[in-house]
Design an enzyme around this catalytic site. Structure first.
Site, mmCIF file in Angstrom:
data_model
loop_
_atom_site.group_PDB
_atom_site.id
_atom_site.type_symbol
_atom_site.label_atom_id
_atom_site.label_comp_id
_atom_site.label_asym_id
_atom_site.label_seq_id
_atom_site.Cartn_x
_atom_site.Cartn_y
_atom_site.Cartn_z
ATOM 1 N N ARG A 172 40.550 42.219 27.843
ATOM 2 C CA ARG A 172 41.335 42.987 28.712
ATOM 3 C C ARG A 172 41.381 44.443 28.153
ATOM 4 O O ARG A 172 42.801 44.871 28.284
ATOM 5 C CB ARG A 172 42.664 42.268 28.975
ATOM 6 C CG ARG A 172 42.493 40.925 29.178
ATOM 7 C CD ARG A 172 42.148 40.984 30.796
ATOM 8 N NE ARG A 172 41.636 39.485 31.049
ATOM 9 C CZ ARG A 172 40.263 38.975 31.201
ATOM 10 N NH1 ARG A 172 39.236 39.511 30.677
ATOM 11 N NH2 ARG A 172 40.272 37.648 31.561
ATOM 12 N N SER A 222 47.402 37.029 37.058
ATOM 13 C CA SER A 222 47.536 36.280 35.701
ATOM 14 C C SER A 222 48.462 37.174 34.915
ATOM 15 O O SER A 222 48.049 38.246 34.295
ATOM 16 C CB SER A 222 46.035 35.999 34.946
ATOM 17 O OG SER A 222 46.410 35.497 33.709
ATOM 18 N N GLU A 292 49.412 40.298 30.000
ATOM 19 C CA GLU A 292 48.150 40.883 30.425
ATOM 20 C C GLU A 292 48.507 42.027 31.789
ATOM 21 O O GLU A 292 47.747 42.773 31.799
ATOM 22 C CB GLU A 292 46.977 39.779 30.940
ATOM 23 C CG GLU A 292 46.007 40.212 31.528
ATOM 24 C CD GLU A 292 45.224 39.170 32.270
ATOM 25 O OE1 GLU A 292 44.525 39.176 33.242
ATOM 26 O OE2 GLU A 292 44.996 38.091 31.433
#
Length: 302
Positions: A172, A222, A292
């Site tokens: 990420r 998410s 995230e």
């Protein structure tokens, strides 16, 4: 700062003043942008950045505003949404797509051209720029697996090309994120496949997504990164937090890794749920859940 100067000096660009960002975010939350612009080209993006640099105002890029929470105080300065920049072209086994193109649309374009490799991204709701920025991934695939390079705009308004290694992808993460650059386009390296087989795989993954994820409600996707050796959703579930709600924001009863807007939630509701989840999971397991989702903007004025 009188942001009307942006509108007056750049009449060819779509610019809104004091615009509620809740109209554009996938959570349907977020305060106003001082100025919100929708450039249609690299030239317009450069013109906006040049004017912002001249006026010494900050520039924030939202991409498709999917894996994102904008605080209720909104965003100061100039905010860019690049979704008007969405051209795609095929060059043999490569697809070049502009930053604002939806990743889902790129996967469809690849399928129509019998190019395989992007199937894992068939349900990712973000844009090309956002996907490169955070090395988006799903179902065992990451954007780093298929990106050949990207054209980016530096904060001093230079267009540069970064190859795969220079993008320095991590979990990420990318160098674009680290250096606060703006993705203009990306080149995807794919392989020739069979169109109907590609479609079958995309349909299969989208069916799994629909079964497991709360796609029917607004969310930021998410919320937490996957802790090493664990799954965030399972840790949250094991802490008995599914269905936990503050205001209109709720830990999804369908998938504990998602927080959904069930009743006119505010961004503050979202942030309070995130904080409670992090504290509870840490107390129960000793594991700190890192977000995230990208959290930006100002806190609301009391």
């Amino acid at each position: 700062m009188n942001y009307q100067v942006l509108v007056d000096d750049l009449p060819e660009i779509e610019i809104y003043l004091n615009e509620p960002l809740s109209k554009y975010t996938h959570t349907k939350t977020g305060g106003p942008a001082d100025a919100l612009a929708f450039p249609k080209s690299v030239g317009q993006t450069q013109a906006l950045l040049s004017k912002a640099n001249e006026l010494e105002i900050p520039v924030t890029v939202l991409g498709n505003a999917s894996n994102l929470i904008v605080k209720d105080g909104g965003i100061r300065g100039l905010t860019l949404i690049l979704t008007r920049m969405k051209k795609m072209e095929r060059h043999e086994n490569q697809i070049v797509a502009e930053s604002g193109a939806a990743i889902i649309e790129v996967t469809k374009f690849a399928q129509k051209n019998s190019l395989t490799g992007l199937e894992f991204a068939a349900g990712i709701p973000g844009s090309v720029g956002g996907a490169v920025f955070m090395n988006a991934g799903a179902y065992g695939g990451d954007i780093k697996d298929v990106v050949f390079g990207a054209e980016v705009l530096t904060r001093d308004n230079q267009v540069i090309y970064l190859n795969h290694d220079e993008l320095d992808f991590g979990y990420r993460h990318s160098s674009v994120q680290a250096n606060d650059q703006i993705v203009l386009s990306a080149t995807f390296n794919l392989e020739v496949g069979i169109a109907n087989k590609i479609q079958e795989e995309m349909d299969h993954l989208n069916e799994l997504r629909a079964q497991k994820q709360p796609l029917e409600l607004p969310s930021c996707g998410s919320v937490f990164k996957r802790p090493e050796g664990h799954f965030a959703g399972k840790l949250i579930h094991d802490s008995g937090l599914q269905g936990f709600q503050i205001g209109g924001a709720q830990v999804s009863t369908k998938h504990a890794g998602f927080i959904v807007n069930v009743d006119h939630a505010t961004a503050t509701d979202y942030l309070n749920v995130i904080k409670h989840v992090q504290e509870t999971v840490f107390n129960d397991s000793g594991i700190h859940l890192e977000t995230e989702v990208r959290i930006i903007g100002d806190d609301p004025q009391n």
